[in-house]
Scaffold this motif. Sequence first.
Motif, PDB file in Angstrom:
ATOM      1  N   GLY A  90     -58.064  17.015   8.066  1.00 25.45           N
ATOM      2  CA  GLY A  90     -58.428  15.614   7.854  1.00 25.45           C
ATOM      3  C   GLY A  90     -57.564  14.617   8.588  1.00 25.45           C
ATOM      4  N   LYS A  91     -56.576  15.113   9.360  1.00 27.52           N
ATOM      5  CA  LYS A  91     -55.701  14.198  10.095  1.00 27.52           C
ATOM      6  C   LYS A  91     -56.016  14.257  11.586  1.00 27.52           C
ATOM      7  CE  LYS A  91     -51.728  14.012   6.978  1.00 27.52           C
ATOM      8  NZ  LYS A  91     -52.327  14.788   5.862  1.00 27.52           N
ATOM      9  N   GLN A  92     -55.646  13.175  12.288  1.00 30.44           N
ATOM     10  CA  GLN A  92     -55.840  13.094  13.726  1.00 30.44           C
ATOM     11  C   GLN A  92     -54.514  12.776  14.407  1.00 30.44           C
ATOM     12  OE1 GLN A  92     -58.839  10.053  14.261  1.00 30.44           O
ATOM     13  NE2 GLN A  92     -60.504  11.546  14.167  1.00 30.44           N
ATOM     14  N   SER A  93     -54.406  13.177  15.657  1.00 32.38           N
ATOM     15  CA  SER A  93     -53.237  12.793  16.451  1.00 32.38           C
ATOM     16  C   SER A  93     -53.143  11.279  16.508  1.00 32.38           C
ATOM     17  CB  SER A  93     -53.353  13.347  17.874  1.00 32.38           C
ATOM     18  OG  SER A  93     -53.494  14.746  17.875  1.00 32.38           O
ATOM     19  N   GLY A  94     -51.911  10.768  16.611  1.00 37.52           N
ATOM     20  CA  GLY A  94     -51.749   9.325  16.687  1.00 37.52           C
ATOM     21  C   GLY A  94     -50.296   8.919  16.667  1.00 37.52           C
ATOM     22  N   PRO A  95     -50.031   7.613  16.627  1.00 38.48           N
ATOM     23  CA  PRO A  95     -48.650   7.127  16.647  1.00 38.48           C
ATOM     24  C   PRO A  95     -47.935   7.381  15.335  1.00 38.48           C
ATOM     25  CG  PRO A  95     -50.197   5.295  16.461  1.00 38.48           C
ATOM     26  CD  PRO A  95     -51.009   6.519  16.691  1.00 38.48           C
ATOM     27  N   LEU A  96     -46.709   7.881  15.449  1.00 36.12           N
ATOM     28  CA  LEU A  96     -45.821   8.071  14.301  1.00 36.12           C
ATOM     29  C   LEU A  96     -44.728   7.015  14.363  1.00 36.12           C
ATOM     30  CD1 LEU A  96     -44.823   9.995  11.911  1.00 36.12           C
ATOM     31  CD2 LEU A  96     -43.293  10.961  13.657  1.00 36.12           C
ATOM     32  N   VAL A  97     -44.494   6.335  13.237  1.00 32.70           N
ATOM     33  CA  VAL A  97     -43.477   5.289  13.156  1.00 32.70           C
ATOM     34  C   VAL A  97     -42.644   5.511  11.904  1.00 32.70           C
ATOM     35  CG1 VAL A  97     -43.086   2.814  12.783  1.00 32.70           C
ATOM     36  CG2 VAL A  97     -44.773   3.568  14.458  1.00 32.70           C
ATOM     37  N   LEU A  98     -41.333   5.358  12.027  1.00 32.80           N
ATOM     38  CA  LEU A  98     -40.436   5.390  10.870  1.00 32.80           C
ATOM     39  C   LEU A  98     -40.074   3.961  10.479  1.00 32.80           C
ATOM     40  CD1 LEU A  98     -37.956   8.240  11.898  1.00 32.80           C
ATOM     41  CD2 LEU A  98     -40.191   8.429  10.785  1.00 32.80           C
ATOM     42  N   GLU A  99     -39.891   3.745   9.163  1.00 35.55           N
ATOM     43  CA  GLU A  99     -39.543   2.411   8.675  1.00 35.55           C
ATOM     44  C   GLU A  99     -38.492   2.522   7.587  1.00 35.55           C
ATOM     45  OE1 GLU A  99     -41.620  -1.728   7.033  1.00 35.55           O
ATOM     46  OE2 GLU A  99     -42.819   0.103   7.210  1.00 35.55           O
ATOM     47  N   GLN A 100     -37.546   1.586   7.614  1.00 36.95           N
ATOM     48  CA  GLN A 100     -36.515   1.524   6.583  1.00 36.95           C
ATOM     49  C   GLN A 100     -36.015   0.087   6.462  1.00 36.95           C
ATOM     50  OE1 GLN A 100     -32.511   3.273   7.275  1.00 36.95           O
ATOM     51  NE2 GLN A 100     -32.871   4.453   5.400  1.00 36.95           N
ATOM     52  N   GLN A 101     -36.043  -0.433   5.263  1.00 35.16           N
ATOM     53  CA  GLN A 101     -35.535  -1.777   4.979  1.00 35.16           C
ATOM     54  C   GLN A 101     -36.113  -2.825   5.930  1.00 35.16           C
ATOM     55  OE1 GLN A 101     -31.246  -1.451   5.088  1.00 35.16           O
ATOM     56  NE2 GLN A 101     -31.179   0.061   3.440  1.00 35.16           N
ATOM     57  N   GLY A 102     -37.408  -2.715   6.171  1.00 36.58           N
ATOM     58  CA  GLY A 102     -38.088  -3.700   7.000  1.00 36.58           C
ATOM     59  C   GLY A 102     -37.978  -3.476   8.486  1.00 36.58           C
ATOM     60  N   GLN A 103     -37.143  -2.518   8.911  1.00 37.53           N
ATOM     61  CA  GLN A 103     -37.027  -2.183  10.337  1.00 37.53           C
ATOM     62  C   GLN A 103     -37.971  -1.050  10.690  1.00 37.53           C
ATOM     63  OE1 GLN A 103     -33.411  -2.047  12.705  1.00 37.53           O
ATOM     64  NE2 GLN A 103     -32.236  -2.490  10.841  1.00 37.53           N
ATOM     65  N   GLN A 104     -38.568  -1.135  11.873  1.00 37.67           N
ATOM     66  CA  GLN A 104     -39.469  -0.086  12.337  1.00 37.67           C
ATOM     67  C   GLN A 104     -38.930   0.543  13.617  1.00 37.67           C
ATOM     68  OE1 GLN A 104     -43.256  -2.231  12.625  1.00 37.67           O
ATOM     69  NE2 GLN A 104     -43.958  -1.153  10.790  1.00 37.67           N
ATOM     70  N   SER A 105     -39.320   1.780  13.822  1.00 40.40           N
ATOM     71  CA  SER A 105     -38.912   2.509  15.025  1.00 40.40           C
ATOM     72  C   SER A 105     -39.907   2.289  16.154  1.00 40.40           C
ATOM     73  CB  SER A 105     -38.831   4.013  14.714  1.00 40.40           C
ATOM     74  OG  SER A 105     -40.148   4.543  14.563  1.00 40.40           O
ATOM     75  N   ASN A 106     -39.589   2.834  17.293  1.00 37.47           N
ATOM     76  CA  ASN A 106     -40.558   2.918  18.384  1.00 37.47           C
ATOM     77  C   ASN A 106     -41.692   3.862  17.966  1.00 37.47           C
ATOM     78  OD1 ASN A 106     -38.236   4.814  18.592  1.00 37.47           O
ATOM     79  ND2 ASN A 106     -39.485   5.779  20.181  1.00 37.47           N
ATOM     80  N   PRO A 107     -42.925   3.578  18.359  1.00 37.16           N
ATOM     81  CA  PRO A 107     -44.029   4.483  18.033  1.00 37.16           C
ATOM     82  C   PRO A 107     -44.056   5.670  18.984  1.00 37.16           C
ATOM     83  CG  PRO A 107     -44.867   2.579  19.221  1.00 37.16           C
ATOM     84  CD  PRO A 107     -43.383   2.376  19.081  1.00 37.16           C
ATOM     85  N   VAL A 108     -44.126   6.871  18.439  1.00 38.40           N
ATOM     86  CA  VAL A 108     -44.168   8.104  19.222  1.00 38.40           C
ATOM     87  C   VAL A 108     -45.495   8.797  18.954  1.00 38.40           C
ATOM     88  CG1 VAL A 108     -43.125  10.375  19.527  1.00 38.40           C
ATOM     89  CG2 VAL A 108     -41.668   8.393  19.219  1.00 38.40           C
TER      90      VAL A 108
END
Length: 590
Positions: A90-108
């Motif tokens: 049920g999942k598709q390939s796509g951008p993965l993003v990490l988030e912590q305390q309102g900060q986000q990472s680069n999308p991979v």
Amino acid sequence: MKRPFLSLCKSLPAFLLAALPLGVSAAEPIRIQQLQRCGDLLETQEQTFCLRVKGLQSGDWQARLNGEPLSPERLSGKGQMLQLQLDTKGKQSGPLVLEQQGQQSNPVWLSLGSSHVVAANDDEVAKNMDGLTSYVDLISVVIEENYDGAKEAKRLAEKYGAKVVGMIPPLNTYQLRLAAKNLDERDATVLRLGGEVSVDAVVIEESGAEKSIEDDPDKAPPADNEEWASNRFLDAVNFYQRRLQRENGGVKTHPVRIGVIERDVDFDTPDFADYIGDDCRTNSKRLCLYARDADKPSAHGTTVSGILAAAWDKSGNSGFLRGLDNVGPGFDVIVARDSDAGITANVAASVNLVEDGVRVLNWSWGIHRIGAIDVNGDPIDSLVRSGIAMSGYEELLEEFFLWLREEHPNVVVVNSAGNGSSFSGRDEYRLPSSFVTDQLFVVGGHQRSEKDVPVEDAQYATKRKASNIDMRVDITAAACVHTSTAKPDEKGEVHCGTSYATPLVAGLLAAMLSINPELEPDQLRMLLRRSAMTIGEEYDFEPTEGDDLTAPILPSERANELNNPDVGHSARLDMYKALDLTVQSLNRVR
């Protein structure tokens, strides 16, 4: 049952396992530096990914795939080493993003494709007789198409005391870890494997710290607007913006996904800072970029990607496709490489990206065979491989292009001609540019000449001395570009090479497909060649010699005018005219 995190990550390269100090400054941004499949690469339902991340603080953090949060029990790890376990149903390939305390990472880009291979660690490589770094116990076998690849690879592994550790199923290719302790033992096993009826080819890797850059020994001229002016870069951007935004009679555009086979991009540069996070696609007309984070703004992947996606008027670079924002369809630029396992990893990543919907692949890489000579008869000493390695790579790449033709006939690959002052189209010298297929476009490099002539004049640009040449080169484009920089309004270094000419053509092809997605590879080539300006002297269709940069322009590419002055000259990219002809193609009966 879940396996412990550390055991799952044992298959990763040593550099990926090197943990950084835990005391990270609160001001340090969150950056995903590595994302690779780990654990059992043969498992397609329950996939495990290992990440190296900097900037995460102690405490809770969240991961989102395609904008949807992943269940916390699927996340583990501490410090810089994290692990994700995904049930792909049920999942598709796509951008993965990490988030912590309102900060986000680069999308991979996280691909759920099944093609992945393992890279060797430092203690799993050795120098061969040619002085090249070679994998000791990791090889790949290309299984004949009439065999069940997975079943046959397992049989071969049991017979030779090996283990299947990676695979590229669409190409019936499987990676084995041999019991070999040195290159002599490996070569003996390779010889026996090559004699198996079910084995089409054996691929050995000659890669240490794989270099994706193709060194261009020529002196770099100052890169200014005149370099890209030689391909009518700004004229093309202006045409796309003006022609496609008319309220009446405008042209409908279509999304296009571009894959760039490179390691990473520096998101701490002004060129790429506004791609952070996963809200890019909230603007349907915005270009989105997905990549691992790099440490240096001048790295190869950052520069190649910048020619497509760098923000305008920030620093260093200005991306062609980024210039089409607000009018374009919303391009996706995915920068990815499966692992550092050399050419095999490039092919594995390319297969996954094509299955993820990529229409244009940018390959700013290539290799020469040991013993290849340049146009002056001197040996080439950059990016060379042994004959046995080249034979395996050739078979693997052949399988890739056969698969493309059969399963994805509308996908195009844009490849750099190389910087060895050699012949790009001779398979005994060069891969992959020597393949003859409608789906492979080969790009040479030129630079601005010192002559004060109009841009249309054949003498406006001159070929780069280092650029590979011959009839297999489809077109030439500007080879020199400024790198990205760490500070706004700072001028980057000038880098030159066919690696940087290639994304100009890849970006243009993506823009053409956004206008007319029905164009097939041979039609795209026809439009590129019909629109091309000239470069160099006329050669009257004599056999290819040292001065021929591309295949000569034919009368059929100039409305069958035998006396057209362009006929016989090499082809130089005209981005503006190519877009104009693409719009005109919409009105023709197919």
